[in-house]
Scaffold this motif. Sequence first.
Motif, PDB file in Angstrom:
ATOM      1  N   ASN A 130       0.835  -1.219  -0.089  1.00  0.00           N
ATOM      2  CA  ASN A 130      -0.039  -0.070   0.071  1.00  0.00           C
ATOM      3  C   ASN A 130       0.806   1.321  -0.006  1.00  0.00           C
ATOM      4  OD1 ASN A 130      -1.917   1.951   0.379  1.00  0.00           O
ATOM      5  ND2 ASN A 130      -2.822   0.999   2.022  1.00  0.00           N
ATOM      6  N   ALA A 165       0.650   4.320  -1.183  1.00  0.00           N
ATOM      7  CA  ALA A 165       0.367   5.651  -0.971  1.00  0.00           C
ATOM      8  C   ALA A 165       0.260   5.885   0.374  1.00  0.00           C
ATOM      9  CB  ALA A 165      -1.105   5.619  -1.599  1.00  0.00           C
ATOM     10  N   GLN A 166      -0.431   4.861   1.137  1.00  0.00           N
ATOM     11  CA  GLN A 166      -0.365   4.788   2.677  1.00  0.00           C
ATOM     12  C   GLN A 166       0.838   4.916   3.470  1.00  0.00           C
ATOM     13  OE1 GLN A 166      -3.318   5.484   4.494  1.00  0.00           O
ATOM     14  NE2 GLN A 166      -1.774   5.522   6.330  1.00  0.00           N
ATOM     15  N   ILE A 168       3.549   6.018   2.181  1.00  0.00           N
ATOM     16  CA  ILE A 168       4.344   7.263   1.968  1.00  0.00           C
ATOM     17  C   ILE A 168       3.709   8.288   2.792  1.00  0.00           C
ATOM     18  CG2 ILE A 168       4.209   9.301   0.423  1.00  0.00           C
ATOM     19  CD1 ILE A 168       4.299   7.518  -1.781  1.00  0.00           C
ATOM     20  N   ASN A 197       1.553   3.200  -9.986  1.00  0.00           N
ATOM     21  CA  ASN A 197       1.993   2.320  -8.760  1.00  0.00           C
ATOM     22  C   ASN A 197       3.342   2.410  -8.786  1.00  0.00           C
ATOM     23  OD1 ASN A 197      -0.653   2.031  -7.763  1.00  0.00           O
ATOM     24  ND2 ASN A 197      -0.855  -0.054  -8.952  1.00  0.00           N
ATOM     25  N   LEU A 216       4.515   5.674  -7.120  1.00  0.00           N
ATOM     26  CA  LEU A 216       4.381   5.749  -5.741  1.00  0.00           C
ATOM     27  C   LEU A 216       5.645   5.011  -5.157  1.00  0.00           C
ATOM     28  CD1 LEU A 216       0.428   5.283  -5.343  1.00  0.00           C
ATOM     29  CD2 LEU A 216       1.817   7.585  -5.042  1.00  0.00           C
ATOM     30  N   ARG A 217       5.704   3.601  -5.579  1.00  0.00           N
ATOM     31  CA  ARG A 217       6.895   2.939  -4.985  1.00  0.00           C
ATOM     32  C   ARG A 217       7.957   3.384  -4.950  1.00  0.00           C
ATOM     33  NH1 ARG A 217       3.623  -1.405  -7.628  1.00  0.00           N
ATOM     34  NH2 ARG A 217       2.444  -2.448  -5.808  1.00  0.00           N
ATOM     35  N   ASN A 228       8.802   6.578  -5.062  1.00  0.00           N
ATOM     36  CA  ASN A 228       8.960   7.714  -3.899  1.00  0.00           C
ATOM     37  C   ASN A 228       9.064   7.142  -2.590  1.00  0.00           C
ATOM     38  OD1 ASN A 228       8.535  10.076  -2.738  1.00  0.00           O
ATOM     39  ND2 ASN A 228       6.531  10.370  -3.127  1.00  0.00           N
ATOM     40  N   HIS A 229       8.320   5.976  -2.430  1.00  0.00           N
ATOM     41  CA  HIS A 229       8.325   5.422  -1.166  1.00  0.00           C
ATOM     42  C   HIS A 229       9.701   4.659  -0.744  1.00  0.00           C
ATOM     43  CE1 HIS A 229       7.269   1.774   1.544  1.00  0.00           C
ATOM     44  NE2 HIS A 229       7.259   2.782   2.384  1.00  0.00           N
TER      45      HIS A 229
END
Length: 277
Positions: A7, A9-10, A12, A233, A236-237, A239-240
């Motif tokens: 997950n 987004a969460q 991050i 996705n 997002l990954r 960035n995470h």
Amino acid sequence: MTTIFQNPAQQIMTMEERINKELNKDAAEEILAYAEIKTEQKYQQIFNILVKRVDRINEIYTTETNSKQQYLERMQQFLNITNPAYLSDELKRTLFFSEIEREYKQIYEFFSKTDYGKVFLRYKFDSKALKSMQGGILADVHLIQKSLENYASVYAEHIKVMKGIKDSAGAKIAFRIGTKVVGSLLLGPLGSIAGGALAKAITNDNNAIVHSYSQVLNAWSEYLEKLDEFLLNLKLRYNHILLTLVGGLFVRVSQDLNVFDVGINSCNRQVVLNTFC
């Protein structure tokens, strides 16, 4: 290791909250900006490679299809550009993230030589751990592979249909069948080709071609939807993982430095320390 990307987004949001809580405002903003800028750069790098294919497809269908021969010629161009063999090769070359380990090591080595550098030395990731985290970015790449395999199957069936028609009817147009041609297209935010014009000029005698080609286009559209979803996705990954590696490093170091009443005021190419006593 892929579980940390379930997950993104969460995760991050959680990591950003932790960075803002543990670090000085300026230091936190610098780390968050670093992750955002690097993520956007990587996304645009991938996007710009794939968008070149879109331009080529759009050039094919800028005008109405006015004859059967033009229909076949444009179809052949489309099949050449979207050949799944080269598409697969291009994805393998594009979805490569060695820069993460390289940049992390540069940051780690730089700050480990500053004041309190020994604190940074406590939190070094080895290459094996870094490669495992990089692999997590591609956690759901199997969804693209499955969709691409489906497109390749439909594509191959269409080639058989066209070859059969050519052999039996002695078609005037030479339908070149190559083992590897160029292939890649990204829709979604880029727009799509003109669907209505594709079947206008074909005669009723060639419904088999229209039907077969429509299946190719449908399978291609489904693949592009999966690719679009995957790339968002992936962003997002990516960035995470940067927040986890770089932000996590400074959070842990900051927590250790707090024991000595020392805080990190800035991370911009040098550690600016502030003594609270």
